[in-house]
Design a protein around this motif. Structure first.
Motif, PDB file in Angstrom:
ATOM      1  N   ARG A  14       0.847  -1.197   0.000  1.00 29.20           N
ATOM      2  CA  ARG A  14       0.000   0.000   0.000  1.00 29.20           C
ATOM      3  C   ARG A  14       0.881   1.245   0.000  1.00 29.20           C
ATOM      4  NH1 ARG A  14      -2.337   3.286   3.959  1.00 29.20           N
ATOM      5  NH2 ARG A  14      -1.392   2.083   5.656  1.00 29.20           N
ATOM      6  N   LYS A  15       0.527   2.228  -0.821  1.00 28.69           N
ATOM      7  CA  LYS A  15       1.326   3.448  -0.866  1.00 28.69           C
ATOM      8  C   LYS A  15       1.130   4.253   0.409  1.00 28.69           C
ATOM      9  CE  LYS A  15       2.657   7.348  -3.770  1.00 28.69           C
ATOM     10  NZ  LYS A  15       2.442   8.094  -5.043  1.00 28.69           N
ATOM     11  N   VAL A  16       2.230   4.554   1.075  1.00 30.91           N
ATOM     12  CA  VAL A  16       2.191   5.339   2.306  1.00 30.91           C
ATOM     13  C   VAL A  16       3.218   6.455   2.191  1.00 30.91           C
ATOM     14  CG1 VAL A  16       1.450   3.366   3.696  1.00 30.91           C
ATOM     15  CG2 VAL A  16       3.892   3.874   3.480  1.00 30.91           C
ATOM     16  N   SER A  17       3.177   7.367   3.136  1.00 31.07           N
ATOM     17  CA  SER A  17       4.088   8.512   3.133  1.00 31.07           C
ATOM     18  C   SER A  17       4.946   8.508   4.385  1.00 31.07           C
ATOM     19  CB  SER A  17       3.290   9.816   3.064  1.00 31.07           C
ATOM     20  OG  SER A  17       4.138  10.935   3.272  1.00 31.07           O
ATOM     21  N   VAL A  18       6.120   9.094   4.272  1.00 26.78           N
ATOM     22  CA  VAL A  18       6.962   9.228   5.461  1.00 26.78           C
ATOM     23  C   VAL A  18       6.324  10.121   6.508  1.00 26.78           C
ATOM     24  CG1 VAL A  18       9.136   8.791   4.247  1.00 26.78           C
ATOM     25  CG2 VAL A  18       8.276  11.122   4.418  1.00 26.78           C
ATOM     26  N   THR A  19       5.385  10.966   6.096  1.00 33.31           N
ATOM     27  CA  THR A  19       4.678  11.792   7.082  1.00 33.31           C
ATOM     28  C   THR A  19       3.740  10.962   7.947  1.00 33.31           C
ATOM     29  OG1 THR A  19       2.995  12.331   5.424  1.00 33.31           O
ATOM     30  CG2 THR A  19       4.809  13.898   5.689  1.00 33.31           C
ATOM     31  N   ASP A  20       3.606   9.671   7.635  1.00 32.43           N
ATOM     32  CA  ASP A  20       2.794   8.772   8.463  1.00 32.43           C
ATOM     33  C   ASP A  20       3.575   8.214   9.653  1.00 32.43           C
ATOM     34  OD1 ASP A  20       0.782   9.138   6.580  1.00 32.43           O
ATOM     35  OD2 ASP A  20       1.307   7.312   5.456  1.00 32.43           O
ATOM     36  N   ILE A  21       4.882   8.428   9.675  1.00 32.56           N
ATOM     37  CA  ILE A  21       5.715   7.838  10.735  1.00 32.56           C
ATOM     38  C   ILE A  21       5.393   8.441  12.092  1.00 32.56           C
ATOM     39  CG2 ILE A  21       8.085   7.568  11.583  1.00 32.56           C
ATOM     40  CD1 ILE A  21       8.977   7.434   8.633  1.00 32.56           C
ATOM     41  N   SER A  22       5.426   9.765  12.193  1.00 35.87           N
ATOM     42  CA  SER A  22       5.190  10.411  13.488  1.00 35.87           C
ATOM     43  C   SER A  22       3.798  10.152  14.048  1.00 35.87           C
ATOM     44  CB  SER A  22       5.462  11.914  13.385  1.00 35.87           C
ATOM     45  OG  SER A  22       6.845  12.160  13.449  1.00 35.87           O
ATOM     46  N   PRO A  23       2.723  10.264  13.241  1.00 33.04           N
ATOM     47  CA  PRO A  23       1.409   9.927  13.805  1.00 33.04           C
ATOM     48  C   PRO A  23       1.300   8.468  14.238  1.00 33.04           C
ATOM     49  CG  PRO A  23       1.240  10.518  11.470  1.00 33.04           C
ATOM     50  CD  PRO A  23       2.600  10.887  11.913  1.00 33.04           C
ATOM     51  N   SER A  24       2.020   7.579  13.562  1.00 25.81           N
ATOM     52  CA  SER A  24       2.010   6.168  13.979  1.00 25.81           C
ATOM     53  C   SER A  24       2.693   6.009  15.337  1.00 25.81           C
ATOM     54  CB  SER A  24       2.711   5.299  12.933  1.00 25.81           C
ATOM     55  OG  SER A  24       2.048   5.386  11.689  1.00 25.81           O
ATOM     56  N   LEU A  25       3.812   6.693  15.516  1.00 24.96           N
ATOM     57  CA  LEU A  25       4.483   6.658  16.817  1.00 24.96           C
ATOM     58  C   LEU A  25       3.597   7.268  17.898  1.00 24.96           C
ATOM     59  CD1 LEU A  25       8.175   7.623  15.933  1.00 24.96           C
ATOM     60  CD2 LEU A  25       7.385   5.453  16.881  1.00 24.96           C
ATOM     61  N   ALA A  26       2.891   8.335  17.544  1.00 24.65           N
ATOM     62  CA  ALA A  26       1.998   8.970  18.519  1.00 24.65           C
ATOM     63  C   ALA A  26       0.931   7.987  19.002  1.00 24.65           C
ATOM     64  CB  ALA A  26       1.350  10.209  17.904  1.00 24.65           C
ATOM     65  N   MET A  27       0.369   7.221  18.072  1.00 25.18           N
ATOM     66  CA  MET A  27      -0.642   6.237  18.455  1.00 25.18           C
ATOM     67  C   MET A  27      -0.011   5.101  19.262  1.00 25.18           C
ATOM     68  SD  MET A  27      -3.425   7.546  17.244  1.00 25.18           S
ATOM     69  CE  MET A  27      -2.647   9.154  17.556  1.00 25.18           C
ATOM     70  N   LEU A  28       1.173   4.672  18.860  1.00 24.94           N
ATOM     71  CA  LEU A  28       1.855   3.581  19.551  1.00 24.94           C
ATOM     72  C   LEU A  28       2.176   3.959  20.993  1.00 24.94           C
ATOM     73  CD1 LEU A  28       3.182   0.730  19.036  1.00 24.94           C
ATOM     74  CD2 LEU A  28       5.310   1.980  18.647  1.00 24.94           C
TER      75      LEU A  28
END
Length: 559
Positions: free
Chosen positions: A526-540
């Motif tokens: 699935r196409k994702v963006s590097v800008t998805d890294i920080s929000p993923s860490l925030a949720m984690l």
């Protein structure tokens, strides 16, 4: 009915690609962010047969691999990339529109981390070239972690490059450290923005003079040269030659080569074009974990590592070089060493790690030309000269252009206003003129960027990289395969070393790997963006999103 079938099918597919370790409610003791400067996604597989089992392969086997991760903005350069990874947003919000940009008020280019109100801390000689994150306009995920724990979490960042350390650390890091070759014999230094003096352990590390130990080595290939079949010939016309060498070939006797660079007072920068620069950064990162007691308790800490050597070696020798391949094979072993250290020091399964890149890169233009692939040179000075002649002929002899460097064109707004010309009309006229130049794919005006909302293609990427207070009045997008040059005499078959910066896949497609505590095994196309890294860490980590974040949490790793 169709909706139910679709949902069932989606769940079935996800059950195939995501398996193994389940997400836990326990937060990791340590988060490790690794950015490999200029790493392309395909390099994970190009050199795979020669990687060890404990480095990249271990992360791929035990972690989660996003195989279609991209940058969603132009430009694709070091400072912008690091800022986007850690803020979860694009330059249009975080403000880091390049490694440098033109400041209209100062009438000069400014660096992304320059700060005249602070000084370098820890250099051997006084260094007033201050550095800080003040130009970063939004908080990072590391700032959110610090605030969430009432600043009990520790955040340490390290890189050879100042921007590779400062931007990931955000505004509240306990310390960001980088390699100083200008006013020190290769020391790791910091800024008075963070501290008045270096911690004792950093001073002790510098006194070990590991940089000298590494620069006194003879760099030869890790494996026999003839086995490097994944790369081109060792002696290649696509590569630059270091001072003190007649050809760009192995071995590299740094003990002798450094004598030439000593004359220029930059001998310690040689570590940047050596695989041992990555090793030096790894050594420092492990010392930081030990001495700062990172991951010692239940309060999550964060370690940010940026490996700069692949970028410098890529610019010097190119993507097909044996030198770059050997750098990656040795970086693989550095990562293996780091993971083994973290297993022992923090605990296996007690830390979460992500690995990505700040941008990728295009193959050397002369290499593309030789193999009849689309390429060319965007000749910036020619564009400027032609445009000046056009404007002077039509509107009279005047300095209509305030600054023109790369893709940003800054017009003389005061002169245009005094001449009672309409800025929007003039921008459109100039855009039409420049679009006719060889190598220019399109020119986007700031009038359009402010009045339109683009949702796809290059214009969307330009808009994501545009900041009204820092960007030019017109932004150029070059044809695929074209590289920028200010040298009007440069021939395409004479280009040496790679570059980057565009919105094409060769510059945007980067690795994105997740590993460790709470991360399932699997992969996604699935196409994702590097800008998805920080929000993923925030949720984690159950953190508030960084204020500028507009990325999307990655559901595959948050199950």
């Amino acid at each position: 009915m169709n909706k139910i079938i679709w949902i069932t099918a989606a769940l079935f597919i996800n059950s195939i690609i995501v398996f193994g370790q389940e997400n836990t409610s326990e937060k990791p003791k340590l988060v490790v962010g690794i950015v490999v400067d200029q790493m392309r996604f395909d390099q994970l597989y190009k050199y795979e047969d020669k990687f060890s089992e404990g480095g990249f392969k271990r992360i791929l086997k035990e972690g989660f691999n996003y195989k279609n991760a991209h940058y969603n903005h132009i430009p694709t350069v070091t400072a912008s990339g690091h800022a986007s990874v850690y803020t979860g947003t694009t330059p249009s919000v975080h403000g880091i529109i390049g490694n440098s940009w033109f400041d209209r008020k100062l009438n000069r280019e400014v660096s992304n981390v320059e700060d005249s109100t602070v000084v370098i801390v820890g250099s051997q000689q006084e260094n007033t070239r201050g550095r800080s994150p003040k130009k970063l306009m939004t908080p990072t995920i590391s700032d959110q972690l610090r605030m969430r724990t009432n600043f009990a979490s520790k955040v340490i960042s390290v890189s050879l490059k100042d921007r590779g350390a400062i931007l990931p650390g955000g505004h509240t890091a306990n310390g960001s450290y980088w390699h100083d070759f200008q006013s020190s014999p290769g020391y790791f230094v910091s800024s008075s923005y963070y501290m008045d003096h270096l911690p004792q352990w950093v001073s002790d590390f510098n006194r070990q003079k590991k940089q000298d130990e590494y620069l006194n080595t003879n760099w030869n290939t890790l494996y026999p040269l003839e086995t490097y079949t994944e790369s081109g010939e060792d002696d290649s016309t696509f590569e630059r030659t270091l001072r003190g060498k007649e050809k760009p070939v192995f071995p590299y006797n740094f003990k002798e080569i450094r004598k030439e660079y000593r004359k220029l007072k930059v001998e310690y920068q040689l570590i940047w074009v050596s695989p041992y620069g990555n090793t030096l950064v790894t050594d420092f990162a492990m010392e930081a974990v030990k001495n700062e007691k990172m991951g010692d308790d239940k309060i999550t800490d964060m370690l940010n590592i940026s490996y700069s050597v692949p970028d410098v070696v890529g610019h010097t020798f190119g993507l097909e070089s044996v030198e770059l391949q050997d750098v990656y094979l040795r970086l693989d072993r550095d990562i293996e060493k780091l993971l083994s250290f973290l297993d022992e020091e923090v605990g296996k399964g007690e830390y979460t790690l992500f690995l990505t890149a700040d941008h990728a890169a295009i193959p050397v233009a002369s290499y593309l030309y030789k193999h009849k692939l689309p390429t060319g040179i965007a000749r910036i000075n020619n564009y400027k000269d032609s445009l000046e002649k056009y404007l002077n002929t039509k509107y009279g002899e005047n300095p209509w252009i305030q600054h023109f460097d790369g893709e940003h064109l800054y017009l003389n707004r005061e002169l245009i206003s005094a001449g009672k010309l309409q800025m929007e009309d003039l921008q459109k006229e100039i855009a039409a003129f420049l679009t006719d130049q060889e190598g220019v794919n399109m020119v986007v005006t700031t009038s359009d960027l402010r009045s339109q909302e683009y949702r796809k293609g290059s214009k969307e990427m330009v808009q994501n990289g545009y900041h009204p207070k820092r960007s030019g009045d017109l932004i150029l997008v070059f044809d695929p395969g074209f590289i920028q040059s200010s040298n009007p005499e440069l021939k395409i078959n004479e280009v040496k070393g790679t570059t980057h910066g565009s919105g094409y896949a060769y510059d945007t497609h980067v690795p994105l790997l997740w590993f460790g505590a709470g991360i399932p095994k699997g992969e996604s196309v699935r196409k994702v963006s590097v800008t998805d890294i920080s929000p993923s860490l925030a949720m984690l980590l159950n953190l508030q999103l960084p204020s500028g974040s507009n990325g999307t949490p990655l559901p595959e790793i948050l199950r």
